[in-house]
Motif scaffolding. Sequence first.
Motif, mmCIF file in Angstrom:
data_model
loop_
_atom_site.group_PDB
_atom_site.id
_atom_site.type_symbol
_atom_site.label_atom_id
_atom_site.label_comp_id
_atom_site.label_asym_id
_atom_site.label_seq_id
_atom_site.Cartn_x
_atom_site.Cartn_y
_atom_site.Cartn_z
ATOM 1 N N ALA A 102 46.262 42.348 37.955
ATOM 2 C CA ALA A 102 47.180 43.460 37.678
ATOM 3 C C ALA A 102 48.627 42.967 37.624
ATOM 4 N N ILE A 103 49.007 42.087 38.577
ATOM 5 C CA ILE A 103 50.381 41.568 38.589
ATOM 6 C C ILE A 103 50.646 40.756 37.329
ATOM 7 N N ALA A 104 49.670 39.925 36.945
ATOM 8 C CA ALA A 104 49.840 39.094 35.755
ATOM 9 C C ALA A 104 49.984 39.940 34.500
ATOM 10 N N GLU A 105 49.177 41.020 34.396
ATOM 11 C CA GLU A 105 49.249 41.885 33.225
ATOM 12 C C GLU A 105 50.600 42.601 33.148
ATOM 13 N N ILE A 106 51.100 43.037 34.311
ATOM 14 C CA ILE A 106 52.419 43.701 34.328
ATOM 15 C C ILE A 106 53.518 42.694 33.996
ATOM 16 N N ALA A 107 53.436 41.481 34.595
ATOM 17 C CA ALA A 107 54.462 40.464 34.358
ATOM 18 C C ALA A 107 54.515 40.071 32.889
ATOM 19 N N ARG A 108 53.353 40.119 32.215
ATOM 20 C CA ARG A 108 53.310 39.770 30.800
ATOM 21 C C ARG A 108 54.175 40.691 29.954
ATOM 22 N N LEU A 109 54.384 41.912 30.416
ATOM 23 C CA LEU A 109 55.158 42.900 29.658
ATOM 24 C C LEU A 109 56.651 42.900 30.017
ATOM 25 N N GLU A 110 57.085 41.902 30.786
ATOM 26 C CA GLU A 110 58.499 41.620 31.063
ATOM 27 C C GLU A 110 59.220 42.741 31.831
ATOM 28 N N PRO A 111 58.762 43.091 33.006
ATOM 29 C CA PRO A 111 59.525 44.048 33.837
ATOM 30 C C PRO A 111 60.701 43.351 34.499
ATOM 31 N N THR A 112 61.591 44.147 35.094
ATOM 32 C CA THR A 112 62.692 43.580 35.877
ATOM 33 C C THR A 112 62.210 43.163 37.253
ATOM 34 N N ALA A 113 61.365 43.971 37.857
ATOM 35 C CA ALA A 113 60.823 43.662 39.179
ATOM 36 C C ALA A 113 59.471 44.338 39.325
ATOM 37 N N ILE A 114 58.616 43.712 40.161
ATOM 38 C CA ILE A 114 57.292 44.278 40.442
ATOM 39 C C ILE A 114 57.182 44.449 41.956
ATOM 40 N N GLY A 115 57.147 45.662 42.419
ATOM 41 C CA GLY A 115 57.021 45.942 43.848
ATOM 42 C C GLY A 115 55.587 46.271 44.211
ATOM 43 N N ILE A 116 55.031 45.545 45.147
ATOM 44 C CA ILE A 116 53.642 45.759 45.573
ATOM 45 C C ILE A 116 53.661 46.468 46.927
ATOM 46 N N ASP A 117 53.375 47.763 46.922
ATOM 47 C CA ASP A 117 53.397 48.561 48.150
ATOM 48 C C ASP A 117 52.023 48.521 48.822
ATOM 49 N N MET A 118 51.569 47.302 49.146
ATOM 50 C CA MET A 118 50.319 47.100 49.868
ATOM 51 C C MET A 118 50.496 45.906 50.792
ATOM 52 N N LEU A 119 50.110 46.073 52.033
ATOM 53 C CA LEU A 119 50.198 44.964 52.987
ATOM 54 C C LEU A 119 49.063 43.980 52.721
ATOM 55 N N ARG A 120 49.413 42.699 52.516
ATOM 56 C CA ARG A 120 48.412 41.664 52.218
ATOM 57 C C ARG A 120 48.684 40.468 53.123
ATOM 58 N N THR A 121 48.207 40.525 54.334
ATOM 59 C CA THR A 121 48.445 39.441 55.294
ATOM 60 C C THR A 121 47.291 38.453 55.341
ATOM 61 N N THR A 122 46.108 38.907 54.950
ATOM 62 C CA THR A 122 44.924 38.034 54.973
ATOM 63 C C THR A 122 44.271 38.038 53.599
ATOM 64 N N PRO A 123 43.567 36.962 53.249
ATOM 65 C CA PRO A 123 42.898 36.901 51.939
ATOM 66 C C PRO A 123 41.778 37.933 51.820
ATOM 67 N N TYR A 124 41.647 38.490 50.610
ATOM 68 C CA TYR A 124 40.520 39.363 50.277
ATOM 69 C C TYR A 124 39.831 38.733 49.073
ATOM 70 N N GLU A 125 38.950 37.824 49.398
ATOM 71 C CA GLU A 125 38.261 37.088 48.344
ATOM 72 C C GLU A 125 37.343 38.018 47.540
ATOM 73 N N PRO A 126 37.080 37.615 46.290
ATOM 74 C CA PRO A 126 37.507 36.362 45.671
ATOM 75 C C PRO A 126 38.901 36.448 45.058
ATOM 76 N N GLY A 127 39.471 35.285 44.726
ATOM 77 C CA GLY A 127 40.700 35.213 43.956
ATOM 78 C C GLY A 127 41.954 35.022 44.753
ATOM 79 N N ASN A 128 41.877 34.532 45.988
ATOM 80 C CA ASN A 128 43.101 34.388 46.776
ATOM 81 C C ASN A 128 44.039 33.369 46.154
ATOM 82 N N ALA A 129 43.474 32.280 45.634
ATOM 83 C CA ALA A 129 44.327 31.260 45.011
ATOM 84 C C ALA A 129 45.072 31.838 43.815
#
Length: 649
Positions: A102-129
Amino acid sequence: MPKFFNRIYHKLAERRWKNLTYFFPFPDLQSLAIIWIVVTGTLLGVRHLGGLQPLELNAYDLMVQLRPDPGPDPRLLIVTITENDINTIEKWPISDRTLAKAIAEIARLEPTAIGIDMLRTTPYEPGNAELVTQWKNPKVIPITFIGSSESERVPPPPNIPDKRVGFNDVVVDPDRIVRRNLMLRGDGKKTVYSFSMRLAFAYFNSKKIARKKTQKNEVQVDKTVFSKLISDSGGYQNIDAEGYQVVLNYRSAENIANTVTLTQVLEGKVEPKLVKGKIVLVGVTALSVKDFFFTPYSATASGNQPMPGVLIHATATSQILSAALDGKGLFWYWDEWQEILWIAVWSAVGGCLAWRLEKSLNLIAIAIAACASLAGFTFFLFIQQGWIPLIAPALGLLITAGVAVTYKYEQSRQQQGIVMKLLGQQTSPAIANALWKERVHLLESGLLPGQKVTATIILTDLQGFSTISEKLPPEVVMSWLNEYLSAMAQEVQAHQGVINKFTGDGMLAVFGVPIPRTTPEEIAEDARLAVSCALAISSRLPQMNQNWLARGLPSAKMRVGIFTGPVMVGSLGGTTRLEYGVIGDSVNIASRLESCEKHRQEDTCRILIAEETFLHLADKFEVESWGALPLKGREEKVNVYRILGIKQK
């Protein structure tokens, strides 16, 4: 020349004081001032202790709801994670891969900033890397949670610079409603910025808009200074204003910015123009996640609906942008002394209105109009970003008015009781009541204004009283006479008449005053009551005579003259000696009827009336016509009738 102007000034001041004391005599002014001071002081004390804060905040919520909706902020886009999105993904929390995509798709469209209002302190596999790679994007701003203690703190994702992290802590009021935005916090060593402030500053940086700290250590963006909220700003009293807080200026209940869903983002169905150059916030709106807060919009007719946290952060971000770029500024407040003066003035208005307005309906109407004006002015300033007290001045107006009315009523009741008691010793209760109702005229001029009314006059006299008084000691005569006059007074008052005066052994009573009769029916009723009163007196006289004879006292015979016609009533005399007078030819005719044909006394009580009274009797009494008789002092003869009794049906 200065002396000349000085004299003019003193003359004007004296005139203003006279005008004031005309409307509010000094004793009244003192009482009103005491009421005003006590009510205002008590109200300010309750307000200072926070007793009015819940009501002021409710008023704030209502004004927020009533404001016009400016529409969505075009600089923002909100990506919501809805219940349908969670059901589609079939996993919560969503995996790192899904969030990274989702972040990559939004970044592709050239926003000024992307704010993620979700706490992510631990990995939620798959795809942490994959997510770690996306965190490296300088446009991505994750969140942390500070909490009130170290144990509550939730750190941001690892290896992200502090300058790209914002806290998402939300400040709630005592009633659990979010009305404030905590922009930043510092402990003297380190300053942390809010999620909304990081997003807004990223936008300012993209537009090369300067920001700095003022000499008061306040944040300034371009020409806008974000003044810090203090504990008693607006409707607040003694709140915890720790950190750098401002009142949250809500944009809308739901239409804060354009919105798309996470599924739309993942499927590449978002129009590029919605993202390019915008601030994009990603957050959860699904009810099952329970990231919701109550807002001023919650208590509406549509139900007590809370607002998702991401929308509150979007609101705060939009407020910062609008304040700096749209010229809307922030909420402003009066100083404490201005608010105190504002409350005191409205309390004084309520007291003055209550003191001057005599009629309850007028007072209620004016009080409602005054409260409406106060509310309208407060709402007008609110639309202009000004938050001033509403409940405190409204209560000041109403309570001061209520206390003043209660005090006036109680004072009036006590004064009336005293006046009625004093006047009642000299005249009838009806006249005393009339004098009380016209007390304004009495206070201004010392006189009751004269008025012309149509009334029925009764004039009585004892036959042979001079002979009786010569044969008995004075104290016996007075006692005997008082028994006789007391019996007559009882009957007059019982028949709604007014005893105007006692004339030695006689009495002058009036039916139709002090309240003027204006219709023929009312005038006729007065005439019938007067005749009934005379017959009642006549019926009591034989028993009184029997009682007097048993005690060795003389018996009595009396004559009564009754006439209906115009009289003048009002004050006679001066301020030092005042009498409620009844004058006119009608009184003279009643007197002449009483003394007419004195030798024709066939029973203990002779009652004579003129045709002017006879015409009003409606055939309810037995009468005997004496024909047209000459009366002393009158050129024309008068048709005279003798009342025999009540006609039997």
